[in-house]
Scaffold this active site. Structure first.
Site, short mmCIF file in Angstrom:
data_model
loop_
_atom_site.label_atom_id
_atom_site.label_comp_id
_atom_site.label_asym_id
_atom_site.label_seq_id
_atom_site.Cartn_x
_atom_site.Cartn_y
_atom_site.Cartn_z
CD GLU A 45 10.19 56.09 14.02
OE1 GLU A 45 11.35 56.02 13.56
OE2 GLU A 45 9.62 55.13 14.59
CG ASP A 49 11.95 61.55 9.19
OD1 ASP A 49 12.88 62.07 9.84
OD2 ASP A 49 12.09 61.18 8.01
CG ASP A 118 12.29 56.20 16.88
OD1 ASP A 118 12.96 56.89 16.08
OD2 ASP A 118 12.53 54.99 17.11
CD GLU A 121 11.81 61.22 13.61
OE1 GLU A 121 12.85 61.66 13.10
OE2 GLU A 121 11.47 60.02 13.54
#
Length: 227
Positions: A45, A49, A118, A121
């Site tokens: 995650e 991102d 989440d 990502e």
């Protein structure tokens, strides 16, 4: 490592054929079911991102060569925020392949916005780890394409616009009051009222308090601008 038919179908929806399926398996493994031999997706995650941010920043620069930083920043924020990531996750039905602990599953984890965001990502990171930046960029640009095309309208922050409208007329900043919260814990509905010091007010509901504030501000701004 073999994957299930559901994961294979998900990879097809994602548009990436994993050479190393364990990256995808980890990306859909929530901390609620993780163990020493079954790592969760939190590190992915974090990575995903950053990959998403770079792809979107690059795409925005290419889409509008004359845009100033002040124009690009709100567009960027609109495209990488959790609500957008969750919406893309729903588009490709990440929820059905998430690996969750029993309590998280029973509380509706497959539909929770933060959890979906989440996981989205983490999946981007899985593609990056499996095949590099070009592959990850291709996936992001395909999944975010329609949102990139329409981002200018989505990037307009209704709360900021309403505050600017009020300040331009010598009024106090608008206030926001949480009126109610209904629905189960896994799918709450928040109702918020936006109000100006002159008395005009509008209410709106959404599945997060932030989204409800934005929606109520948008409704009130439309009302006062209409005269």
């Amino acid at each position: 490592m073999k994957t299930s038919a559901e994961l294979d179908a998900f990879a097809a929806r994602l548009g990436h054929d994993f050479k190393e399926p364990e990256y995808l398996i980890r990306a859909v493994t929530h901390p609620s079911i993780a163990s020493e031999t079954r790592p969760d997706n939190q590190r992915q995650e974090f990575l995903g991102d950053r990959v998403l941010g770079l792809v979107i920043a690059e795409a925005l620069l290419q889409a509008d060569a004359g845009a100033a930083e002040g124009q690009l920043a709100p567009r960027f924020n609109a495209l990488v925020r959790k609500e957008t990531c969750a919406a893309v996750a729903r588009d490709i039905d990440i929820g059905v392949v998430l690996r969750l602990g029993r309590s998280e599953m029973m509380s509706g984890g497959r539909r929770k916005e933060a959890l979906l965001a989440d996981a989205m990502e983490a999946v981007i990171a899985a593609v990056y780890q499996d095949a590099g930046f070009e592959a990850a960029r291709d996936v992001v640009l395909r999944l975010w394409a329609s949102r990139i095309d329409t981002v200018e309208g989505d990037a307009r922050d209704a709360k900021t616009s309403l505050q600017e409208w009020a300040q331009a007329r010598g009024l106090a900043p608008p206030s926001y009051e949480a009126v109610s919260r209904t629905g189960p814990d896994h799918a709450p509905v928040f109702t918020v009222e936006a109000r100006l010091s002159t008395g005009e007010a509008e209410r709106a509901s959404a599945n997060s308090k932030r989204a409800a504030e934005q929606a109520s501000a948008k409704a009130l701004l439309a009302r006062v601008e209409a005269g």
